[in-house]
Design a protein around this motif. Structure first.
Motif, PDB file in Angstrom:
ATOM      1  N   ALA A  19       0.775  -1.249   0.057  1.00 50.81           N
ATOM      2  CA  ALA A  19      -0.242   0.018  -0.047  1.00 50.81           C
ATOM      3  C   ALA A  19       1.026   1.195   0.066  1.00 50.81           C
ATOM      4  O   ALA A  19       0.511   2.225  -0.848  1.00 50.81           O
ATOM      5  CB  ALA A  19      -0.872   0.009   1.221  1.00 50.81           C
ATOM      6  N   SER A  20       2.108   1.276   0.667  1.00 54.72           N
ATOM      7  CA  SER A  20       2.830   2.470   0.879  1.00 54.72           C
ATOM      8  C   SER A  20       3.506   2.688  -0.507  1.00 54.72           C
ATOM      9  O   SER A  20       3.603   3.654  -0.920  1.00 54.72           O
ATOM     10  CB  SER A  20       3.952   2.285   1.927  1.00 54.72           C
ATOM     11  OG  SER A  20       4.727   1.396   1.543  1.00 54.72           O
ATOM     12  N   GLY A  21       3.878   1.462  -1.072  1.00 54.39           N
ATOM     13  CA  GLY A  21       4.710   1.606  -2.443  1.00 54.39           C
ATOM     14  C   GLY A  21       3.540   2.307  -3.581  1.00 54.39           C
ATOM     15  O   GLY A  21       3.734   2.938  -4.213  1.00 54.39           O
ATOM     16  N   ALA A  22       2.280   1.831  -3.290  1.00 56.34           N
ATOM     17  CA  ALA A  22       1.029   2.248  -4.257  1.00 56.34           C
ATOM     18  C   ALA A  22       1.019   3.889  -3.940  1.00 56.34           C
ATOM     19  O   ALA A  22       0.869   4.386  -5.030  1.00 56.34           O
ATOM     20  CB  ALA A  22      -0.014   1.329  -4.229  1.00 56.34           C
ATOM     21  N   MET A  23       0.692   4.112  -2.704  1.00 59.48           N
ATOM     22  CA  MET A  23       0.677   5.535  -2.449  1.00 59.48           C
ATOM     23  C   MET A  23       1.766   6.546  -3.297  1.00 59.48           C
ATOM     24  O   MET A  23       1.543   7.476  -3.451  1.00 59.48           O
ATOM     25  CB  MET A  23       0.514   5.792  -0.969  1.00 59.48           C
ATOM     26  CG  MET A  23      -0.437   4.953  -0.346  1.00 59.48           C
ATOM     27  SD  MET A  23      -0.513   5.174   1.353  1.00 59.48           S
ATOM     28  CE  MET A  23      -0.627   6.975   1.728  1.00 59.48           C
ATOM     29  N   LYS A  24       2.793   5.921  -2.969  1.00 53.81           N
ATOM     30  CA  LYS A  24       4.111   6.956  -3.451  1.00 53.81           C
ATOM     31  C   LYS A  24       3.996   6.849  -5.028  1.00 53.81           C
ATOM     32  O   LYS A  24       4.294   8.070  -5.510  1.00 53.81           O
ATOM     33  CB  LYS A  24       5.451   6.037  -3.121  1.00 53.81           C
ATOM     34  CG  LYS A  24       6.834   6.711  -3.303  1.00 53.81           C
ATOM     35  CD  LYS A  24       7.943   5.885  -2.965  1.00 53.81           C
ATOM     36  CE  LYS A  24       9.289   6.821  -3.469  1.00 53.81           C
ATOM     37  NZ  LYS A  24       9.298   6.896  -4.659  1.00 53.81           N
ATOM     38  N   TYR A  25       3.635   5.915  -5.781  1.00 51.88           N
ATOM     39  CA  TYR A  25       3.666   5.823  -7.147  1.00 51.88           C
ATOM     40  C   TYR A  25       2.392   6.726  -7.416  1.00 51.88           C
ATOM     41  O   TYR A  25       2.637   7.570  -8.460  1.00 51.88           O
ATOM     42  CB  TYR A  25       3.476   4.356  -7.842  1.00 51.88           C
ATOM     43  CG  TYR A  25       3.267   4.368  -9.128  1.00 51.88           C
ATOM     44  CD1 TYR A  25       4.493   4.203  -9.935  1.00 51.88           C
ATOM     45  CD2 TYR A  25       2.253   4.517  -9.838  1.00 51.88           C
ATOM     46  CE1 TYR A  25       4.528   4.180 -11.270  1.00 51.88           C
ATOM     47  CE2 TYR A  25       2.097   4.517 -11.290  1.00 51.88           C
ATOM     48  CZ  TYR A  25       3.116   4.419 -11.866  1.00 51.88           C
ATOM     49  OH  TYR A  25       3.176   4.338 -13.266  1.00 51.88           O
ATOM     50  N   ALA A  26       1.251   6.653  -6.780  1.00 53.39           N
ATOM     51  CA  ALA A  26       0.139   7.543  -7.169  1.00 53.39           C
ATOM     52  C   ALA A  26       0.598   8.845  -7.175  1.00 53.39           C
ATOM     53  O   ALA A  26       0.186   9.943  -7.812  1.00 53.39           O
ATOM     54  CB  ALA A  26      -1.375   7.108  -6.347  1.00 53.39           C
ATOM     55  N   ARG A  27       1.142   9.419  -5.936  1.00 57.11           N
ATOM     56  CA  ARG A  27       1.504  10.688  -5.785  1.00 57.11           C
ATOM     57  C   ARG A  27       2.230  11.263  -6.835  1.00 57.11           C
ATOM     58  O   ARG A  27       2.281  12.577  -7.281  1.00 57.11           O
ATOM     59  CB  ARG A  27       2.124  10.992  -4.289  1.00 57.11           C
ATOM     60  CG  ARG A  27       0.986  10.899  -3.145  1.00 57.11           C
ATOM     61  CD  ARG A  27       1.545  11.536  -1.932  1.00 57.11           C
ATOM     62  NE  ARG A  27       2.885  10.763  -1.639  1.00 57.11           N
ATOM     63  CZ  ARG A  27       2.875   9.821  -0.724  1.00 57.11           C
ATOM     64  NH1 ARG A  27       1.607   9.233  -0.224  1.00 57.11           N
ATOM     65  NH2 ARG A  27       4.156   9.223  -0.392  1.00 57.11           N
ATOM     66  N   GLU A  28       3.306  10.600  -7.110  1.00 58.22           N
ATOM     67  CA  GLU A  28       4.196  10.734  -8.038  1.00 58.22           C
ATOM     68  C   GLU A  28       3.865  11.203  -9.379  1.00 58.22           C
ATOM     69  O   GLU A  28       4.387  11.549 -10.331  1.00 58.22           O
ATOM     70  CB  GLU A  28       5.403   9.619  -8.308  1.00 58.22           C
ATOM     71  CG  GLU A  28       6.402   9.893  -7.000  1.00 58.22           C
ATOM     72  CD  GLU A  28       7.341   8.590  -6.952  1.00 58.22           C
ATOM     73  OE1 GLU A  28       8.196   8.758  -6.129  1.00 58.22           O
ATOM     74  OE2 GLU A  28       6.958   7.675  -7.806  1.00 58.22           O
ATOM     75  N   LEU A  32       2.273   7.668   7.100  1.00 58.97           N
ATOM     76  CA  LEU A  32       2.315   7.868   5.890  1.00 58.97           C
ATOM     77  C   LEU A  32       1.605   9.151   5.766  1.00 58.97           C
ATOM     78  O   LEU A  32       0.682   9.695   6.698  1.00 58.97           O
ATOM     79  CB  LEU A  32       1.845   6.876   5.091  1.00 58.97           C
ATOM     80  CG  LEU A  32       2.560   5.298   5.185  1.00 58.97           C
ATOM     81  CD1 LEU A  32       1.661   4.258   4.568  1.00 58.97           C
ATOM     82  CD2 LEU A  32       3.784   5.743   4.298  1.00 58.97           C
ATOM     83  N   TYR A  33       1.495   9.495   4.538  1.00 63.70           N
ATOM     84  CA  TYR A  33       0.830  10.789   4.077  1.00 63.70           C
ATOM     85  C   TYR A  33       0.044  10.374   2.925  1.00 63.70           C
ATOM     86  O   TYR A  33       0.661  10.045   1.795  1.00 63.70           O
ATOM     87  CB  TYR A  33       1.537  12.206   3.962  1.00 63.70           C
ATOM     88  CG  TYR A  33       0.587  13.373   3.714  1.00 63.70           C
ATOM     89  CD1 TYR A  33      -0.079  14.027   4.647  1.00 63.70           C
ATOM     90  CD2 TYR A  33       0.454  13.802   2.295  1.00 63.70           C
ATOM     91  CE1 TYR A  33      -1.074  14.998   4.348  1.00 63.70           C
ATOM     92  CE2 TYR A  33      -0.325  14.692   1.917  1.00 63.70           C
ATOM     93  CZ  TYR A  33      -1.072  15.444   2.843  1.00 63.70           C
ATOM     94  OH  TYR A  33      -1.900  16.430   2.478  1.00 63.70           O
ATOM     95  N   PRO A  34      -1.314  10.448   2.860  1.00 64.60           N
ATOM     96  CA  PRO A  34      -2.016  10.582   4.157  1.00 64.60           C
ATOM     97  C   PRO A  34      -1.908   9.181   4.863  1.00 64.60           C
ATOM     98  O   PRO A  34      -1.513   8.233   4.354  1.00 64.60           O
ATOM     99  CB  PRO A  34      -3.519  10.456   3.673  1.00 64.60           C
ATOM    100  CG  PRO A  34      -3.473   9.887   2.373  1.00 64.60           C
ATOM    101  CD  PRO A  34      -2.153  10.338   1.543  1.00 64.60           C
ATOM    102  N   THR A  35      -2.450   9.525   6.212  1.00 62.45           N
ATOM    103  CA  THR A  35      -2.503   8.252   7.116  1.00 62.45           C
ATOM    104  C   THR A  35      -3.012   7.092   6.647  1.00 62.45           C
ATOM    105  O   THR A  35      -4.167   7.352   5.772  1.00 62.45           O
ATOM    106  CB  THR A  35      -2.956   8.458   8.451  1.00 62.45           C
ATOM    107  OG1 THR A  35      -4.368   8.971   8.635  1.00 62.45           O
ATOM    108  CG2 THR A  35      -1.898   9.446   9.112  1.00 62.45           C
ATOM    109  N   LEU A  36      -2.599   5.801   6.567  1.00 65.10           N
ATOM    110  CA  LEU A  36      -3.340   4.772   5.784  1.00 65.10           C
ATOM    111  C   LEU A  36      -4.340   3.965   6.550  1.00 65.10           C
ATOM    112  O   LEU A  36      -4.264   3.708   7.760  1.00 65.10           O
ATOM    113  CB  LEU A  36      -2.071   3.598   5.551  1.00 65.10           C
ATOM    114  CG  LEU A  36      -2.467   2.297   4.988  1.00 65.10           C
ATOM    115  CD1 LEU A  36      -2.755   2.751   3.490  1.00 65.10           C
ATOM    116  CD2 LEU A  36      -1.128   1.534   4.898  1.00 65.10           C
ATOM    117  N   THR A  37      -5.241   3.931   5.887  1.00 64.41           N
ATOM    118  CA  THR A  37      -6.367   3.153   6.419  1.00 64.41           C
ATOM    119  C   THR A  37      -6.021   1.583   6.131  1.00 64.41           C
ATOM    120  O   THR A  37      -5.636   1.455   5.053  1.00 64.41           O
ATOM    121  CB  THR A  37      -7.785   3.426   5.636  1.00 64.41           C
ATOM    122  OG1 THR A  37      -8.335   4.678   5.827  1.00 64.41           O
ATOM    123  CG2 THR A  37      -8.966   2.436   5.968  1.00 64.41           C
ATOM    124  N   THR A  38      -6.238   0.909   7.409  1.00 61.50           N
ATOM    125  CA  THR A  38      -5.508  -0.450   7.102  1.00 61.50           C
ATOM    126  C   THR A  38      -6.367  -1.473   8.009  1.00 61.50           C
ATOM    127  O   THR A  38      -7.184  -1.041   8.742  1.00 61.50           O
ATOM    128  CB  THR A  38      -4.277  -0.432   7.338  1.00 61.50           C
ATOM    129  OG1 THR A  38      -3.673  -1.703   7.416  1.00 61.50           O
ATOM    130  CG2 THR A  38      -4.053   0.070   9.201  1.00 61.50           C
TER     131      THR A  38
END
Length: 334
Positions: free
Chosen positions: A249-258, A281-287
């Motif tokens: 999820a963190s990798g996906a968030m980084k790619y999406a923001r980029e 994380l930013y935004p904080t991760l729903t998990t």
């Protein structure tokens, strides 16, 4: 180097009494214990742990095999096990299996050869039949995050299907119907069960599972970014992304923001595990909260109760996940 015979002579007690003191036998009086300990200190005597273990058939050590040493998930697991055992005066020996059958078996053989009193296993590649056969040996075996019916009393497990269901249900309740899914490796039981829960939530919402919105990842951060890149390159429409663990999820968030996505306005993302960085994380991760540290503590307690006969320990063998709603997912904007 001082010997046990010299300790016996200086303290004025028998060899058996010295042995009882070293093994913390409560039948020895406080006065005699002090005499022996004072003699040991004066002579600089250090007990031979190997000799003690051979004599008592107890090494006071527990073997742990995990898939990897890196990453917060396994760190939390090992910390939970080690802290509980250390508080009881036991030590751990740790090795890895790297989710490969041969390496898992090698690691297990190594721990048994070290004469561990018990072994706690987080294994993903060896078969249930192998584990059942292993359990019939002299070394007690306990399983972390895996359930084998024949070994149910020695398993500490999580309802991964429920976790997968809750993750997808959370975005369905926010109005999302176009939902992509990044799974973990499907040979791993926890990953397969999380996917099953995802499909169950879709089915209940009368949404057909779309294989084109599915990607089998590797549980690593880079796998999450590669998965989202793959899904986006297919030019498919989806407003929510459910990931089978927080690292992906963190990798996906980084790619999406980029790539210009504003989270969660453009894309809601949900993870699984609730590892320590999820709230930073930013935004904080729903998990989905996977209480792996508490499960580790419980595995250690099970060993203490079964192997070391520690009294007054309550055991919970089955844990349920819960949703941690944070800022990375939000209601669909129409």
């Amino acid at each position: 180097m001082a010997t046990i015979y010299q300790v016996s002579e200086l303290a004025g007690v028998s060899l058996a009494t010295v042995s009882r003191v070293m093994n913390k036998n409560t039948k020895v009086s406080d006065k005699t214990t002090k005499k022996v300990l004072d003699a040991m200190q004066t002579l600089g005597y250090k007990p031979n742990s190997i000799a003690q273990s051979l004599a008592s058939n107890c090494t006071n050590s527990v073997g742990i095999l995990v898939s990897e040493l890196h990453g917060p998930f396994f760190a939390q697991m090992m910390a939970g096990i080690e802290s509980e055992l250390r508080a009881a005066g036991k030590h751990v020996i740790i090795t890895t299996g790297h989710s490969e059958e041969d390496k898992e078996k090698e690691g297990i053989d190594f721990l048994i050869s070290r004469r561990c009193d018990a072994i706690i296993l987080h294994v993903e590649a060896v078969t249930d039949d192998y584990l059942i056969s292993l359990s019939k040996g002299a070394t007690p075996v306990y399983l972390m995050s895996r359930y084998v019916q024949e070994l149910k009393n020695n398993c500490i497990s999580l309802d991964n299907k429920l976790g997968g269901y809750l993750a997808t249900k959370s975005v369905l309740e926010q109005g999302h119907t176009e939902i992509a899914y990044i799974a973990g490796p499907q040979f791993k039981a926890d990953a397969a069960n999380r996917l099953a829960g995802h499909k169950q939530a879709l089915e209940e919402a009368n949404i057909t599972f779309d294989p084109s919105l599915f990607f089998e990842g590797d549980f690593n951060e880079t796998g999450g970014s590669s998965a989202l890149e793959h899904l986006m390159n297919k030019n498919l429409s989806f407003t929510a992304l459910v990931c089978a663990n927080d690292e992906m999820a963190s990798g996906a968030m980084k790619y999406a923001r980029e790539h210009g996505y504003h989270l969660p306005n453009d894309l809601s993302i949900v993870g699984f595990d609730n590892v320590i960085f999820a709230n930073y994380l930013y935004p904080t991760l729903t998990t989905i909260d996977n209480p792996v540290a508490k499960m580790g503590e419980m595995a250690a307690k099970l060993v203490l109760k079964d192997v070391y006969q520690t009294k007054n320990i309550e055991i919970n063998r089955f844990f349920e996940p819960t949703l941690m709603q944070r800022d990375s997912s939000a209601p669909l904007k129409i």
